[in-house]
Motif scaffolding. Structure first.
Motif, PDB file in Angstrom:
ATOM      1  N   GLU A  33      -5.729  -1.176   4.870  1.00  0.00           N
ATOM      2  CA  GLU A  33      -4.807  -2.127   5.502  1.00  0.00           C
ATOM      3  C   GLU A  33      -5.495  -3.179   6.371  1.00  0.00           C
ATOM      4  O   GLU A  33      -5.266  -4.387   6.180  1.00  0.00           O
ATOM      5  N   PRO A  34      -6.363  -2.824   7.314  1.00  0.00           N
ATOM      6  CA  PRO A  34      -6.977  -3.877   8.138  1.00  0.00           C
ATOM      7  C   PRO A  34      -7.922  -4.775   7.349  1.00  0.00           C
ATOM      8  O   PRO A  34      -8.059  -5.963   7.661  1.00  0.00           O
ATOM      9  N   VAL A  35      -8.556  -4.226   6.316  1.00  0.00           N
ATOM     10  CA  VAL A  35      -9.491  -5.032   5.529  1.00  0.00           C
ATOM     11  C   VAL A  35      -8.737  -6.047   4.689  1.00  0.00           C
ATOM     12  O   VAL A  35      -9.077  -7.243   4.656  1.00  0.00           O
ATOM     13  N   VAL A  36      -7.704  -5.605   4.008  1.00  0.00           N
ATOM     14  CA  VAL A  36      -6.965  -6.523   3.135  1.00  0.00           C
ATOM     15  C   VAL A  36      -6.203  -7.559   3.964  1.00  0.00           C
ATOM     16  O   VAL A  36      -6.042  -8.714   3.552  1.00  0.00           O
ATOM     17  N   LEU A  74       0.847  -1.189   0.000  1.00  0.00           N
ATOM     18  CA  LEU A  74       0.000   0.000   0.000  1.00  0.00           C
ATOM     19  C   LEU A  74       0.883   1.239   0.000  1.00  0.00           C
ATOM     20  O   LEU A  74       1.546   1.550   1.006  1.00  0.00           O
ATOM     21  N   PHE A  75       0.900   1.951  -1.118  1.00  0.00           N
ATOM     22  CA  PHE A  75       1.689   3.167  -1.226  1.00  0.00           C
ATOM     23  C   PHE A  75       0.786   4.350  -0.919  1.00  0.00           C
ATOM     24  O   PHE A  75      -0.055   4.742  -1.726  1.00  0.00           O
ATOM     25  N   THR A 114       0.623  -7.385   4.686  1.00  0.00           N
ATOM     26  CA  THR A 114       0.503  -5.971   4.344  1.00  0.00           C
ATOM     27  C   THR A 114       1.810  -5.234   4.580  1.00  0.00           C
ATOM     28  O   THR A 114       2.448  -5.392   5.629  1.00  0.00           O
ATOM     29  N   VAL A 115       2.202  -4.445   3.580  1.00  0.00           N
ATOM     30  CA  VAL A 115       3.365  -3.571   3.678  1.00  0.00           C
ATOM     31  C   VAL A 115       2.892  -2.168   3.328  1.00  0.00           C
ATOM     32  O   VAL A 115       2.366  -1.941   2.233  1.00  0.00           O
ATOM     33  N   VAL A 116       3.033  -1.244   4.257  1.00  0.00           N
ATOM     34  CA  VAL A 116       2.586   0.137   4.070  1.00  0.00           C
ATOM     35  C   VAL A 116       3.801   1.019   3.834  1.00  0.00           C
ATOM     36  O   VAL A 116       4.782   0.957   4.587  1.00  0.00           O
ATOM     37  N   ILE A 169       0.019  -4.403  -5.752  1.00  0.00           N
ATOM     38  CA  ILE A 169       0.411  -3.014  -5.520  1.00  0.00           C
ATOM     39  C   ILE A 169      -0.804  -2.102  -5.605  1.00  0.00           C
ATOM     40  O   ILE A 169      -1.540  -2.126  -6.600  1.00  0.00           O
ATOM     41  N   VAL A 170      -0.989  -1.296  -4.565  1.00  0.00           N
ATOM     42  CA  VAL A 170      -2.065  -0.311  -4.546  1.00  0.00           C
ATOM     43  C   VAL A 170      -1.441   1.064  -4.361  1.00  0.00           C
ATOM     44  O   VAL A 170      -0.736   1.307  -3.374  1.00  0.00           O
ATOM     45  N   ILE A 171      -1.685   1.968  -5.308  1.00  0.00           N
ATOM     46  CA  ILE A 171      -1.130   3.321  -5.234  1.00  0.00           C
ATOM     47  C   ILE A 171      -2.234   4.296  -4.848  1.00  0.00           C
ATOM     48  O   ILE A 171      -3.198   4.498  -5.593  1.00  0.00           O
TER      49      ILE A 171
END
Length: 304
Positions: free
Chosen positions: A135-138, A124-125, A145-147, A187-189
């Motif tokens: 983040e908590p949902v995925v 999550l970018f 999860t990597v933020v 990847i989520v931007i």
């Protein structure tokens, strides 16, 4: 998937515990889980993994508890999502499956051969409102999860206490320097601005990934894609980007956007894992055919 059932099974056996592994076999019609799906059951009634939930799972749980209480180590049950008949669970879906249940302890632990679940990671970018909602949902649906953000006041353990990793990047231009992506990376931007999105997207399109999604308006996407095309990025690479991101549910708030985006990630993960499974089955089938062919050639050579 969330609890990594295979790993838990081996942990329990190493600790001297008894477990029952229920595995879906020989499915037909509409059933909740595919053949090969499995569930680990402890003597205390805890479960990891799934054979389908609801009455499917309840039937497997009942049989598992009976195995713990008997001298039998293995049994196969037939369950069907019909209203009546053998194995009927009083449902109308119509599908059916055999579920194999086997009790394991230290005496036969070496016989257990479970495949570890494929680890899928959501990168999550952007650690703002949308990233914090995603983040908590995925994570709840089984992704690591990597933020990543370039602002320490946003990318920190206080805001993301349960994330697998929180990265404060020196800049988004260097966001991938300390990351190790693979074919199971999603990847989520969703950064705070156009230029930050551009920096991440510029790097992301050249990284291995299963999914690349970008949040933004059509005008913003046109600007970003146009900039990258002018830099020489191919249309094929940009066609791989999911935008607008998420499933079309008219989402507006960060919480709604999180549901939309994670739903798309679930959909894409299912497609990707099925594709990987199909390729692996084809590979194994070809290997088996090659072995048969080699044996025939050896027999023919001996006869000659």
């Amino acid at each position: 998937m969330t609890d990594h059932a295979a790993r838990k099974a081996y942990e329990l056996l190493d600790a001297g515990k008894r477990i029952v592994v229920a595995t879906v076999r020989d499915t037909e019609g509409s059933v909740p889980r595919h053949a090969g799906s499995f569930m680990v059951v402890s003597e205390e009634g805890d479960i990891w993994g799934s054979v389908g939930g609801g009455k499917f799972e309840a039937a497997a749980m009942k049989e598992a508890q009976e195995l713990f209480e008997s001298s039998v180590r293995n049994r196969v049950i037939y369950v069907t999502l019909r209203m009546a008949g053998k194995g009927a669970l009083g449902m109308v879906c119509g599908g059916s499956a055999h579920i194999d249940l086997t009790l394991y302890d230290r005496s036969n632990a070496a016989d257990l051969d479970l495949e570890e679940e494929t680890i899928t990671t959501a990168y999550l970018f952007g650690a703002g409102h949308v990233g914090a909602a995603i983040e908590p949902v995925v994570r709840s649906v089984g992704f690591r999860t990597v933020v990543v953000d370039d602002r320490p006041e946003f990318a920190n353990a206080s805001r993301f206490p349960d994330a697998d990793r929180v990265v404060v990047a020196e800049s988004y231009q260097q966001a991938f320097d300390d990351l190790d992506l693979d074919e199971n990376s999603y990847i989520v931007i969703c950064t705070r601005g156009h230029m930050e999105d551009l920096d991440v997207l510029r790097g992301a399109i050249h990284q291995p990934h299963a999914y690349l999604g970008l949040m933004g308006s059509r005008r913003k996407i046109a600007f970003l894609f146009g900039t990258l095309r002018n830099e020489g990025v191919s249309k094929e690479l940009l066609d791989d980007v999911h935008t607008p991101i998420g499933l079309p549910i008219e989402a507006e708030t960060p919480a709604e956007l999180a549901i939309s985006i994670v739903a798309e990630l679930i959909q894409e993960r299912a497609r990707n894992l099925k594709s990987q499974s199909d390729k692996e089955r084809t590979k194994k089938s070809q290997a088996a055919q090659d072995r048969v062919k080699n044996r025939k050639n050896q027999v023919a050579s001996s006869a000659a």
